[in-house]
Design a protein around this motif. Structure first.
Motif, PDB file in Angstrom:
ATOM      1  N   GLY A  74       0.844  -1.179   0.000  1.00  0.00           N
ATOM      2  CA  GLY A  74       0.000   0.000   0.000  1.00  0.00           C
ATOM      3  C   GLY A  74       0.883   1.234   0.000  1.00  0.00           C
ATOM      4  N   ILE A  75       0.314   2.326  -0.482  1.00  0.00           N
ATOM      5  CA  ILE A  75       1.027   3.602  -0.481  1.00  0.00           C
ATOM      6  C   ILE A  75       0.168   4.593   0.304  1.00  0.00           C
ATOM      7  N   VAL A  76       0.836   5.307   1.194  1.00  0.00           N
ATOM      8  CA  VAL A  76       0.147   6.286   2.035  1.00  0.00           C
ATOM      9  C   VAL A  76       0.719   7.660   1.743  1.00  0.00           C
ATOM     10  N   CYS A  77      -0.153   8.657   1.790  1.00  0.00           N
ATOM     11  CA  CYS A  77       0.346  10.036   1.725  1.00  0.00           C
ATOM     12  C   CYS A  77      -0.616  10.901   2.522  1.00  0.00           C
ATOM     13  N   HIS A  78      -0.140  12.061   2.900  1.00  0.00           N
ATOM     14  CA  HIS A  78      -0.934  12.977   3.736  1.00  0.00           C
ATOM     15  C   HIS A  78      -1.091  14.286   2.976  1.00  0.00           C
ATOM     16  N   ILE A  79      -2.311  14.611   2.591  1.00  0.00           N
ATOM     17  CA  ILE A  79      -2.517  15.930   1.985  1.00  0.00           C
ATOM     18  C   ILE A  79      -2.926  16.888   3.100  1.00  0.00           C
ATOM     19  N   ARG A  80      -2.080  17.881   3.307  1.00  0.00           N
ATOM     20  CA  ARG A  80      -2.298  18.837   4.390  1.00  0.00           C
ATOM     21  C   ARG A  80      -2.969  20.097   3.862  1.00  0.00           C
ATOM     22  N   ALA A  81      -3.625  20.823   4.757  1.00  0.00           N
ATOM     23  CA  ALA A  81      -4.291  22.074   4.357  1.00  0.00           C
ATOM     24  C   ALA A  81      -3.287  23.035   3.733  1.00  0.00           C
ATOM     25  N   ASP A  82      -2.024  23.028   4.206  1.00  0.00           N
ATOM     26  CA  ASP A  82      -1.031  23.970   3.664  1.00  0.00           C
ATOM     27  C   ASP A  82      -0.290  23.413   2.440  1.00  0.00           C
ATOM     28  N   ARG A  83      -0.632  22.182   2.025  1.00  0.00           N
ATOM     29  CA  ARG A  83       0.006  21.535   0.849  1.00  0.00           C
ATOM     30  C   ARG A  83       1.535  21.596   0.937  1.00  0.00           C
ATOM     31  N   ARG A  84       2.077  21.376   2.109  1.00  0.00           N
ATOM     32  CA  ARG A  84       3.544  21.534   2.242  1.00  0.00           C
ATOM     33  C   ARG A  84       4.318  20.459   1.489  1.00  0.00           C
ATOM     34  N   HIS A  85       3.707  19.301   1.250  1.00  0.00           N
ATOM     35  CA  HIS A  85       4.400  18.285   0.450  1.00  0.00           C
ATOM     36  C   HIS A  85       3.490  17.698  -0.635  1.00  0.00           C
ATOM     37  N   ARG A  89      -2.268  17.079  -7.555  1.00  0.00           N
ATOM     38  CA  ARG A  89      -1.678  16.430  -8.739  1.00  0.00           C
ATOM     39  C   ARG A  89      -1.130  15.047  -8.367  1.00  0.00           C
ATOM     40  N   ASP A  90      -0.483  14.935  -7.213  1.00  0.00           N
ATOM     41  CA  ASP A  90       0.082  13.652  -6.788  1.00  0.00           C
ATOM     42  C   ASP A  90      -1.039  12.629  -6.559  1.00  0.00           C
ATOM     43  N   LEU A  91      -2.105  13.091  -5.926  1.00  0.00           N
ATOM     44  CA  LEU A  91      -3.200  12.174  -5.589  1.00  0.00           C
ATOM     45  C   LEU A  91      -3.808  11.554  -6.847  1.00  0.00           C
ATOM     46  N   PHE A  92      -4.057  12.404  -7.849  1.00  0.00           N
ATOM     47  CA  PHE A  92      -4.673  11.871  -9.071  1.00  0.00           C
ATOM     48  C   PHE A  92      -3.746  10.891  -9.779  1.00  0.00           C
ATOM     49  N   LEU A  93      -2.454  11.208  -9.767  1.00  0.00           N
ATOM     50  CA  LEU A  93      -1.512  10.286 -10.420  1.00  0.00           C
ATOM     51  C   LEU A  93      -1.347   8.996  -9.625  1.00  0.00           C
ATOM     52  N   PHE A  94      -1.348   9.094  -8.294  1.00  0.00           N
ATOM     53  CA  PHE A  94      -1.314   7.866  -7.480  1.00  0.00           C
ATOM     54  C   PHE A  94      -2.511   6.988  -7.859  1.00  0.00           C
ATOM     55  N   ARG A  95      -3.676   7.633  -7.889  1.00  0.00           N
ATOM     56  CA  ARG A  95      -4.912   6.877  -8.144  1.00  0.00           C
ATOM     57  C   ARG A  95      -4.863   6.156  -9.489  1.00  0.00           C
ATOM     58  N   GLN A  96      -4.283   6.841 -10.467  1.00  0.00           N
ATOM     59  CA  GLN A  96      -4.243   6.238 -11.800  1.00  0.00           C
ATOM     60  C   GLN A  96      -3.210   5.152 -11.940  1.00  0.00           C
ATOM     61  N   SER A  97      -2.114   5.242 -11.182  1.00  0.00           N
ATOM     62  CA  SER A  97      -0.993   4.366 -11.496  1.00  0.00           C
ATOM     63  C   SER A  97      -0.693   3.286 -10.475  1.00  0.00           C
ATOM     64  N   LEU A  98      -1.158   3.414  -9.247  1.00  0.00           N
ATOM     65  CA  LEU A  98      -0.799   2.407  -8.239  1.00  0.00           C
ATOM     66  C   LEU A  98      -1.497   1.083  -8.502  1.00  0.00           C
ATOM     67  N   LYS A  99      -0.774  -0.001  -8.152  1.00  0.00           N
ATOM     68  CA  LYS A  99      -1.346  -1.336  -8.366  1.00  0.00           C
ATOM     69  C   LYS A  99      -1.874  -1.925  -7.047  1.00  0.00           C
ATOM     70  N   THR A 100      -1.494  -1.329  -5.915  1.00  0.00           N
ATOM     71  CA  THR A 100      -1.879  -1.916  -4.630  1.00  0.00           C
ATOM     72  C   THR A 100      -3.031  -1.129  -4.024  1.00  0.00           C
ATOM     73  N   LYS A 101      -2.755  -0.320  -3.052  1.00  0.00           N
ATOM     74  CA  LYS A 101      -3.830   0.333  -2.313  1.00  0.00           C
ATOM     75  C   LYS A 101      -3.393   1.756  -2.005  1.00  0.00           C
ATOM     76  N   LEU A 102      -4.276   2.696  -2.230  1.00  0.00           N
ATOM     77  CA  LEU A 102      -3.969   4.101  -1.923  1.00  0.00           C
ATOM     78  C   LEU A 102      -4.702   4.521  -0.653  1.00  0.00           C
ATOM     79  N   ASN A 103      -3.908   4.978   0.317  1.00  0.00           N
ATOM     80  CA  ASN A 103      -4.460   5.439   1.584  1.00  0.00           C
ATOM     81  C   ASN A 103      -4.067   6.902   1.750  1.00  0.00           C
ATOM     82  N   ILE A 104      -5.066   7.789   1.780  1.00  0.00           N
ATOM     83  CA  ILE A 104      -4.760   9.221   1.926  1.00  0.00           C
ATOM     84  C   ILE A 104      -5.099   9.679   3.339  1.00  0.00           C
ATOM     85  N   GLU A 105      -4.094  10.188   4.024  1.00  0.00           N
ATOM     86  CA  GLU A 105      -4.326  10.773   5.343  1.00  0.00           C
ATOM     87  C   GLU A 105      -4.817  12.194   5.151  1.00  0.00           C
ATOM     88  N   MET A 106      -5.806  12.587   5.934  1.00  0.00           N
ATOM     89  CA  MET A 106      -6.344  13.951   5.824  1.00  0.00           C
ATOM     90  C   MET A 106      -7.121  14.320   7.084  1.00  0.00           C
TER      91      MET A 106
END
Ligand code: PXP
Length: 272
Positions: A74-85, A89-106
């Motif tokens: 699985g791949i995890v990422c955290h989209i923060r209100a301040d978009r510091r990282h 754009r990253d989220l949409f590309l993760f969604r399109q290309s990952l083969k396992t599981k996308l977990n977004i922290e928010m």
């Protein structure tokens, strides 16, 4: 930014080329079998490096694909209100290309809910968020926010997204996670991770164990994460109620020296 406009980005083609090049050699679908502990890799800090120069590299999406090829489930990422990282754009590309599981922290805000409904990750992890913090500082206070969470969660689940809550190893908070309708919980291991081996750390480990057992008894899937690294993962990985670990900083730090694939493989080995 829409899903369509992201699709036209050239990086999308580059990534797919890269994956098709390696997929047959390295990707092993047997790694997705149940009955073992799964590793989810948090790739936020590839984006942190990118943003240090407001550049377009290193691309966290490419890093995520390589992590998958090395055994991350699985791949995890955290989209923060301040978009510091991480950014949309990253989220949409993760969604399109990952083969396992996308977990977004928010955070459990309306803005973030809209993003989740647009991207449709497999899992949304609800976390508390403070502007000045370097990283998530604790579990969500679920017990004190029950009404809000009961309102917030159903729309995500209706869209087919599983809802996880990042929670401290506290029995009442975990019961509250069940009460607000979460599908799973991620127990915050920060207290355990911050301590050196010894009596105090053993006590923190017992708290995590007790919380994992409680979560399972309530019918929740139980994950763990925060501050886990190559040295402290051992005792935590022996808790049978835990099915998945979310690990970011230690893997990304090691990957700066040995590369992401080796860094992920080493951690996967420790979970066997
Ligand atoms: N779980 C949650 C909810 C987090 O916020 C983070 C940090 O982004 C992690 C796990 C991973 O923690 P670490 O980067 O210390 O491995």
């Amino acid at each position: 930014m829409t899903f369509k406009s992201v699709k036209s980005l050239s990086i999308y083609n580059t990534i797919n080329f890269h994956v098709s090049l390696f997929a047959f050699d390295v990707y092993n679908p047997m790694q997705n079998m149940e009955g073992h502990m799964r590793l989810s890799v948090n790739v936020d800090h590839f984006a942190t490096i990118r943003e240090a120069r407001r550049s377009d590299e290193p691309d966290p999406v490419l890093a995520a694909l390589l992590a998958e090829l090395a055994g991350a489930e699985g791949i995890v990422c955290h989209i923060r209100a301040d978009r510091r990282h991480i950014k949309e754009r990253d989220l949409f590309l993760f969604r399109q290309s990952l083969k396992t599981k996308l977990n977004i922290e928010m955070a459990a805000t309306e803005e973030m809910k809209r993003i989740a409904l647009d991207v449709k990750p497999d899992v949304v992890s609800l976390v508390p968020e403070r502007d000045e913090e370097l990283t998530t500082e604790g579990g969500l206070d679920v017990a004190d926010n029950q009404e809000h969470l009961k309102d917030h969660i159903p729309a995500l689940q209706k869209a087919g997204i599983k809802v996880s809550i990042f929670v401290d190893p506290d029995i009442d908070q975990i019961t509250a996670c069940r009460d607000v309708g979460a599908n799973l919980i991620e127990i915050n291991t920060a207290k355990y991770s911050d301590l050196k081996p010894g009596e105090e750390r053993d006590e923190a480990l017992v708290e995590v164990k007790r919380s994992a057992v409680h979560g399972r008894q309530l019918g929740l899937e139980v994950h763990a994460g925060h501050g886990l690294d190559y040295k402290n993962i051992g005792p935590i990985a022996e808790i049978p109620e835990l099915t998945e670990f979310s690990i970011g900083f230690s893997i990304i730090a090691r990957s700066a020296i040995v590369g992401i694939e080796k860094a992920v493989r080493e951690m996967v080995e420790l979970l066997k």
